[in-house]
Design a protein around this motif. Sequence first.
Motif, short mmCIF file in Angstrom:
data_model
loop_
_atom_site.label_atom_id
_atom_site.label_comp_id
_atom_site.label_asym_id
_atom_site.label_seq_id
_atom_site.Cartn_x
_atom_site.Cartn_y
_atom_site.Cartn_z
N GLU A 268 1.68 12.23 -10.37
CA GLU A 268 0.96 13.51 -10.49
C GLU A 268 1.86 14.62 -11.02
N THR A 269 3.18 14.48 -10.78
CA THR A 269 4.09 15.53 -11.25
C THR A 269 4.90 15.08 -12.47
N THR B 206 1.74 6.56 -7.23
CA THR B 206 0.69 7.38 -7.83
C THR B 206 0.88 8.86 -7.49
N GLU B 207 1.41 9.12 -6.31
CA GLU B 207 1.66 10.52 -5.95
C GLU B 207 2.72 11.11 -6.87
N ARG B 208 3.78 10.37 -7.10
CA ARG B 208 4.86 10.89 -7.96
C ARG B 208 4.36 11.11 -9.38
N ALA C 182 1.03 4.11 -3.04
CA ALA C 182 0.71 5.51 -2.76
C ALA C 182 1.85 6.42 -3.23
N MET C 183 3.07 5.98 -2.98
CA MET C 183 4.24 6.78 -3.41
C MET C 183 4.25 6.90 -4.94
N TYR D 80 -4.08 4.19 -12.08
CA TYR D 80 -3.64 5.49 -12.57
C TYR D 80 -3.68 5.49 -14.09
N ARG E 251 0.84 -1.22 0.00
CA ARG E 251 0.00 0.00 0.00
C ARG E 251 0.87 1.26 0.00
N ARG E 252 1.89 1.22 0.82
CA ARG E 252 2.76 2.40 0.95
C ARG E 252 3.43 2.71 -0.40
#
Length: 493
Positions: A308-309, A304-306, A301-302, A349, A297-298
Motif C-alpha cells: 500500500e505504501t 499486501t499491507e506494505r 497480510a504483511m 494485489y 496468512r500472517r
Amino acid sequence: MESEYGLLVDGKWTSPPGAARFATKNPATGETVGSFVSATADDVRAAVGAAAKAFSRWRETPAPKRGEILLDVARRMRAAKPELGRLVTREMGKVIGEGLGDVQESIDFIEYMAGEGRRLFGETVPSELRSKFCLTVRQPKGVVACITPWNFPTAIPNWKIAAALVTGNTVVFKPASSTATCAAEVVRLYEQAGVPAGVLNFVTGAGSVVGNALVEDPRVRTVSFTGGVETGRDVYVRGAKGLKMVHLELGGKNPVILMDDADLALALDGVLFGAFGTAGQRCTATSRLIVHEKVYRRFLAMLTERLETFTVGDPLDPRTGMGPVASADQERKVLEYIEIGKKDSTLLYGGEKLRGGAYDRGHFIRPTIFETTHGSRISKEEIFGPVLSVLRVGSYEEAVRVANDVEYGLSSSIYTRDVNLAFRAIQDLEAGITYVNAPTIGAEVQLPFGGVKNTGNGGREAGSVAVEEFTEIKTVFVDFSSRLQKAQIDVEA
Ligand code: UN1
C-alpha cells in the motif's frame, strides 16, 4: 550524449547511406532516446571481418597490457557513472538506484577482469617421465559474438566484453535493440580507453537478421548469449551446425522458500526487492514465494499491507519504488499473464495497468500478487514482470519439491533460522545460485553466475570461471631429456 548512432566496424562509426533506422524509447515517457542503424547481413560480415583481421595483433598484446586498457575503461566508467546510470533508467526504466547499480556492476566486473590480465592461470602437472614438464596455457578463441538483453543494459554486455577482451579475443557486440544507446555509450568508453580498431565492433538491428548472421558466420568461434529460452535454443542449434561453443544464460522461475521459523520482517524486505526490483525483469527475479502454512496468512497480510505504501512512478525520482516495465511488448506480455492468472488463481494485489496522468505516457503496471497452486501456468512459466506467485506448503520437503519442479534453475533462496535446514536447502535446491536469508537477486561479480536445467547449457559467467568461456586450453609437454621417451610404454619398474 548524442542520440544518432552508427555501427562501429574496424574502428570507424559508419551509417551506411540509405540504411533503415530504428529508435529506442523511454518506457516511462515515450520519448525517443537514440536512433540506430538496422544492420544488414553484409554489415555483420564486415564487422566479423574486421574482428578477424584485428585478432592476431590483439592476441599478441600481453594480457597485462590488455588488462591495463580495461582498467582505464573502468576509470572512465566511474567518471561517467552518474550520466550512464541516468541513461540506463531513461532507456530501460529501472529506478535510478538500480540504473546506477547496473553501471557499478559493470565497473566491478571490468576491474575484476583487468586483474585477470595478470593471472590467466594454467596448471603445471608432474610428468610420468624424467626430464619432462607438463603444463597448460590459456589461449583466446578468436572472434566472439556477444549478444545481450535489455534488462541489464550495461552490466551484461560488460560481463561478456571485458572477459572476452582480456583473454585476447576480438568481439562483435550486438545489444538488445531497445537499450542500444546504453550499449553504444559503453562501447565508446572502450574506444576512448584505447581498445584498437577492429578489436571491439558494434552492430545493431533485429535478432533475426543481425543475430543470425553473427551466429552463422564461420569466422565466429564462440557465441555468448543472454536472453529468453526460445531464442537461446535457436541460437544453440544454429551455432551447433558450425560446431561453435555457444554459451547461454536464459530464464528463471526463482523461488523464495519461507519457513515458519524465519525472520518475517527480514523476509518481507527481501521478497519485495526480489519480486519487484527492476519491475521483476531480472533472470534472477523472485517470481515464486513458497510459504510454510504456519506463517502463510500472517506473511501475506504483511506483504499486501506494505505494498500500500510502495510507489510506482517516475524511475528518475529516487523515492520511487518501481518504474515502468521496459517496453510496450513487455507490457503486453505481462498483462496477458495477469489475465491468465485471474482465470486459474486468486488475485491478492494489483493486477492492472496504471492509468491517469503521467502513467498514460508509459508502461506502468501495479505490483501484482497471486495466490496460486503448483502447476498453474503463472507458477511455472517465466513472466519477466512484477508478478509474484505465492504457494502454500506444509513442510520443508514439500517446499523443495515445488521449488524444483519447474524447467528452470537459476537462483533460489530460503529464509530460516535453522542452520541445518539452510544447509539442506543448499544441497537440495536445483539452481545455479542459492541464497540463505537473502532474496534471489543481487549476485556479486566475483562469483560464478549461471544456472541448471533450461536456464542454460552448463556454462557460468563472471567470477573466477569467467575466462573459461572465452579461452581454449592448450596442453604443453616439454621434453628436455634429449632422447625419445614414450609415455605409457617406458614404464620404470
Ligand atoms: C540477469 O537478470 O540476467 O544477480 C542478471 C542479479 C544481478 C544480475 C542479474 N547481479 O540480480
